[in-house]
Design a protein around this motif. Sequence first.
Motif, PDB file in Angstrom:
ATOM      1  N   LYS A   4      34.469  58.377  -4.606  1.00  0.00           N
ATOM      2  CA  LYS A   4      33.837  57.849  -3.791  1.00  0.00           C
ATOM      3  C   LYS A   4      34.500  58.167  -2.448  1.00  0.00           C
ATOM      4  CE  LYS A   4      32.598  53.001  -5.264  1.00  0.00           C
ATOM      5  NZ  LYS A   4      32.995  52.111  -4.914  1.00  0.00           N
ATOM      6  N   ALA A   5      35.932  59.172  -2.003  1.00  0.00           N
ATOM      7  CA  ALA A   5      35.856  59.460  -0.100  1.00  0.00           C
ATOM      8  C   ALA A   5      35.696  61.406  -1.094  1.00  0.00           C
ATOM      9  CB  ALA A   5      37.989  59.498  -1.270  1.00  0.00           C
ATOM     10  N   LYS A   6      35.563  61.357  -2.727  1.00  0.00           N
ATOM     11  CA  LYS A   6      35.103  62.600  -2.309  1.00  0.00           C
ATOM     12  C   LYS A   6      33.409  62.824  -1.349  1.00  0.00           C
ATOM     13  CE  LYS A   6      34.300  67.311  -4.329  1.00  0.00           C
ATOM     14  NZ  LYS A   6      33.295  67.628  -5.218  1.00  0.00           N
ATOM     15  N   LYS A   7      32.651  61.881  -1.926  1.00  0.00           N
ATOM     16  CA  LYS A   7      31.502  61.591  -1.733  1.00  0.00           C
ATOM     17  C   LYS A   7      30.798  61.550   0.192  1.00  0.00           C
ATOM     18  CE  LYS A   7      27.336  59.221  -3.207  1.00  0.00           C
ATOM     19  NZ  LYS A   7      26.785  58.137  -3.531  1.00  0.00           N
ATOM     20  N   TYR A   8      32.256  61.176   0.362  1.00  0.00           N
ATOM     21  CA  TYR A   8      32.339  60.089   1.798  1.00  0.00           C
ATOM     22  C   TYR A   8      32.438  62.109   2.596  1.00  0.00           C
ATOM     23  CZ  TYR A   8      33.812  58.566   6.404  1.00  0.00           C
ATOM     24  OH  TYR A   8      33.873  58.400   7.466  1.00  0.00           O
ATOM     25  N   GLY A   9      33.416  62.455   2.079  1.00  0.00           N
ATOM     26  CA  GLY A   9      34.243  63.952   2.796  1.00  0.00           C
ATOM     27  C   GLY A   9      33.474  64.707   1.812  1.00  0.00           C
ATOM     28  N   LYS A  10      32.750  64.592   1.686  1.00  0.00           N
ATOM     29  CA  LYS A  10      31.640  66.458   0.675  1.00  0.00           C
ATOM     30  C   LYS A  10      32.990  67.004   0.524  1.00  0.00           C
ATOM     31  CE  LYS A  10      27.514  65.051   2.690  1.00  0.00           C
ATOM     32  NZ  LYS A  10      27.390  63.804   2.282  1.00  0.00           N
ATOM     33  N   ARG A  11      32.958  68.272   1.577  1.00  0.00           N
ATOM     34  CA  ARG A  11      34.019  69.309   1.218  1.00  0.00           C
ATOM     35  C   ARG A  11      34.945  68.895   2.042  1.00  0.00           C
ATOM     36  NH1 ARG A  11      32.372  73.175  -2.452  1.00  0.00           N
ATOM     37  NH2 ARG A  11      32.282  75.060  -0.681  1.00  0.00           N
ATOM     38  N   ASP A  12      35.006  68.623   2.742  1.00  0.00           N
ATOM     39  CA  ASP A  12      35.785  68.199   4.548  1.00  0.00           C
ATOM     40  C   ASP A  12      37.539  67.622   3.422  1.00  0.00           C
ATOM     41  OD1 ASP A  12      37.834  67.283   6.073  1.00  0.00           O
ATOM     42  OD2 ASP A  12      35.971  67.666   7.563  1.00  0.00           O
ATOM     43  N   LYS A  13      37.893  68.685   3.112  1.00  0.00           N
ATOM     44  CA  LYS A  13      39.880  67.502   2.169  1.00  0.00           C
ATOM     45  C   LYS A  13      40.077  67.106   3.565  1.00  0.00           C
ATOM     46  CE  LYS A  13      41.754  71.073   2.190  1.00  0.00           C
ATOM     47  NZ  LYS A  13      42.916  72.012   1.481  1.00  0.00           N
ATOM     48  N   ASN A  14      40.143  66.440   4.639  1.00  0.00           N
ATOM     49  CA  ASN A  14      41.145  65.946   5.968  1.00  0.00           C
ATOM     50  C   ASN A  14      40.018  64.638   5.813  1.00  0.00           C
ATOM     51  OD1 ASN A  14      43.327  67.568   6.899  1.00  0.00           O
ATOM     52  ND2 ASN A  14      41.922  67.734   7.891  1.00  0.00           N
ATOM     53  N   ALA A  15      38.686  64.029   5.430  1.00  0.00           N
ATOM     54  CA  ALA A  15      38.049  63.308   5.881  1.00  0.00           C
ATOM     55  C   ALA A  15      37.883  62.570   4.202  1.00  0.00           C
ATOM     56  CB  ALA A  15      35.940  63.779   5.782  1.00  0.00           C
ATOM     57  N   ILE A  16      38.322  63.887   2.761  1.00  0.00           N
ATOM     58  CA  ILE A  16      38.316  62.851   1.866  1.00  0.00           C
ATOM     59  C   ILE A  16      40.331  61.265   1.635  1.00  0.00           C
ATOM     60  CG2 ILE A  16      38.914  63.403   0.144  1.00  0.00           C
ATOM     61  CD1 ILE A  16      37.328  65.835  -0.286  1.00  0.00           C
ATOM     62  N   VAL A  17      40.576  62.530   2.706  1.00  0.00           N
ATOM     63  CA  VAL A  17      42.030  62.239   2.799  1.00  0.00           C
ATOM     64  C   VAL A  17      41.652  60.918   3.342  1.00  0.00           C
ATOM     65  CG1 VAL A  17      44.463  62.294   3.044  1.00  0.00           C
ATOM     66  CG2 VAL A  17      43.056  63.993   2.067  1.00  0.00           C
ATOM     67  N   ASP A  18      41.448  60.719   4.913  1.00  0.00           N
ATOM     68  CA  ASP A  18      40.849  59.965   5.196  1.00  0.00           C
ATOM     69  C   ASP A  18      40.050  59.044   4.697  1.00  0.00           C
ATOM     70  OD1 ASP A  18      42.408  61.466   7.625  1.00  0.00           O
ATOM     71  OD2 ASP A  18      40.710  61.694   8.649  1.00  0.00           O
ATOM     72  N   TRP A  19      39.244  58.892   4.070  1.00  0.00           N
ATOM     73  CA  TRP A  19      38.550  57.412   3.440  1.00  0.00           C
ATOM     74  C   TRP A  19      39.828  56.946   2.409  1.00  0.00           C
ATOM     75  CZ3 TRP A  19      37.170  55.867  -1.306  1.00  0.00           C
ATOM     76  CH2 TRP A  19      36.603  54.857  -0.872  1.00  0.00           C
ATOM     77  N   LEU A  20      40.226  58.022   1.879  1.00  0.00           N
ATOM     78  CA  LEU A  20      41.068  57.246   0.973  1.00  0.00           C
ATOM     79  C   LEU A  20      42.151  56.705   1.939  1.00  0.00           C
ATOM     80  CD1 LEU A  20      41.764  57.261  -1.984  1.00  0.00           C
ATOM     81  CD2 LEU A  20      43.116  59.350  -1.688  1.00  0.00           C
ATOM     82  N   TRP A  21      42.823  57.040   2.475  1.00  0.00           N
ATOM     83  CA  TRP A  21      43.735  56.488   3.473  1.00  0.00           C
ATOM     84  C   TRP A  21      43.920  55.266   3.942  1.00  0.00           C
ATOM     85  CZ3 TRP A  21      48.476  58.714   4.942  1.00  0.00           C
ATOM     86  CH2 TRP A  21      49.931  57.546   5.709  1.00  0.00           C
ATOM     87  N   ASP A  22      42.563  55.278   4.608  1.00  0.00           N
ATOM     88  CA  ASP A  22      41.546  53.612   4.951  1.00  0.00           C
ATOM     89  C   ASP A  22      41.622  52.996   3.500  1.00  0.00           C
ATOM     90  OD1 ASP A  22      41.891  54.813   7.934  1.00  0.00           O
ATOM     91  OD2 ASP A  22      39.178  54.635   7.609  1.00  0.00           O
ATOM     92  N   PHE A  23      41.070  53.540   2.415  1.00  0.00           N
ATOM     93  CA  PHE A  23      41.128  52.331   1.090  1.00  0.00           C
ATOM     94  C   PHE A  23      42.510  51.760   1.187  1.00  0.00           C
ATOM     95  CE2 PHE A  23      41.256  51.673  -3.194  1.00  0.00           C
ATOM     96  CZ  PHE A  23      40.240  50.538  -2.851  1.00  0.00           C
ATOM     97  N   LEU A  24      43.150  52.677   1.147  1.00  0.00           N
ATOM     98  CA  LEU A  24      44.475  51.914   0.271  1.00  0.00           C
ATOM     99  C   LEU A  24      44.937  51.628   1.174  1.00  0.00           C
ATOM    100  CD1 LEU A  24      45.725  56.074  -1.015  1.00  0.00           C
ATOM    101  CD2 LEU A  24      45.216  53.721  -2.470  1.00  0.00           C
ATOM    102  N   LYS A  25      44.853  50.912   2.490  1.00  0.00           N
ATOM    103  CA  LYS A  25      44.979  50.056   3.306  1.00  0.00           C
ATOM    104  C   LYS A  25      45.230  48.618   3.562  1.00  0.00           C
ATOM    105  CE  LYS A  25      45.399  51.186   7.702  1.00  0.00           C
ATOM    106  NZ  LYS A  25      45.623  52.482   8.969  1.00  0.00           N
ATOM    107  N   THR A  26      43.935  48.414   2.743  1.00  0.00           N
ATOM    108  CA  THR A  26      43.561  47.545   2.316  1.00  0.00           C
ATOM    109  C   THR A  26      43.938  46.817   1.333  1.00  0.00           C
ATOM    110  OG1 THR A  26      41.520  47.902   0.584  1.00  0.00           O
ATOM    111  CG2 THR A  26      41.399  47.858   3.386  1.00  0.00           C
ATOM    112  N   ILE A  27      44.405  47.237   0.289  1.00  0.00           N
ATOM    113  CA  ILE A  27      44.963  47.067  -0.956  1.00  0.00           C
ATOM    114  C   ILE A  27      46.398  46.406  -0.904  1.00  0.00           C
ATOM    115  CG2 ILE A  27      43.193  48.041  -1.963  1.00  0.00           C
ATOM    116  CD1 ILE A  27      45.224  49.770  -3.334  1.00  0.00           C
ATOM    117  N   PRO A  28      47.070  45.740  -1.516  1.00  0.00           N
ATOM    118  CA  PRO A  28      48.764  45.244  -1.762  1.00  0.00           C
ATOM    119  C   PRO A  28      49.457  46.252  -2.322  1.00  0.00           C
ATOM    120  CG  PRO A  28      47.194  43.779  -3.259  1.00  0.00           C
ATOM    121  CD  PRO A  28      46.217  44.946  -2.838  1.00  0.00           C
ATOM    122  N   PRO A  29      50.442  46.247  -1.907  1.00  0.00           N
ATOM    123  CA  PRO A  29      51.801  48.038  -1.798  1.00  0.00           C
ATOM    124  C   PRO A  29      51.443  47.538  -3.478  1.00  0.00           C
ATOM    125  CG  PRO A  29      52.540  45.780   0.410  1.00  0.00           C
ATOM    126  CD  PRO A  29      51.120  45.590  -0.466  1.00  0.00           C
TER     127      PRO A  29
END
Length: 158
Positions: A4-29
Amino acid sequence: MIGKAKKYGKRDKNAIVDWLWDFLKTIPPEQIENFHIIMRAYIELADKPGLRIASDIMAGSCSDWIFRDFRAWVIAQGKSVYLAALKDPDTLAKVRPFGECIFERLNYTAAGVYEEITGQDIDDMKMLISIGSSKQNYKETLNMEKESIFKKNGRSIL
């Protein structure tokens, strides 16, 4: 999730990591720890001579650090590409390269989110010792994914 992160960020590594970062912040440690452990297991399972050769060709180096970042890049391509590359690294020749075929930040995303949320470091050594160091134990660790939030509702780390 990486798909899903890659689908969002396509070929932009920063966008991929940003999406994943935002997702991980929503789940328990604990689930961030699981993600981190599973990611490490995927990295270790991809430690194969054929992929090291592919790293040398595609990323221009097969040093240990570049090879680790290359394996993260392969994981970022998604489940089907990752699994195909494990079976036959030559399948990567069909993948359109981007980001110099390395993805260092993906290796540290879960650790960064965990530290931001908890104020603590994820201790790789402690975690890896707890799951063992053999590839068989890494395979067993991947079974954790079935129990984790990433499998609920049809989600997967890849």
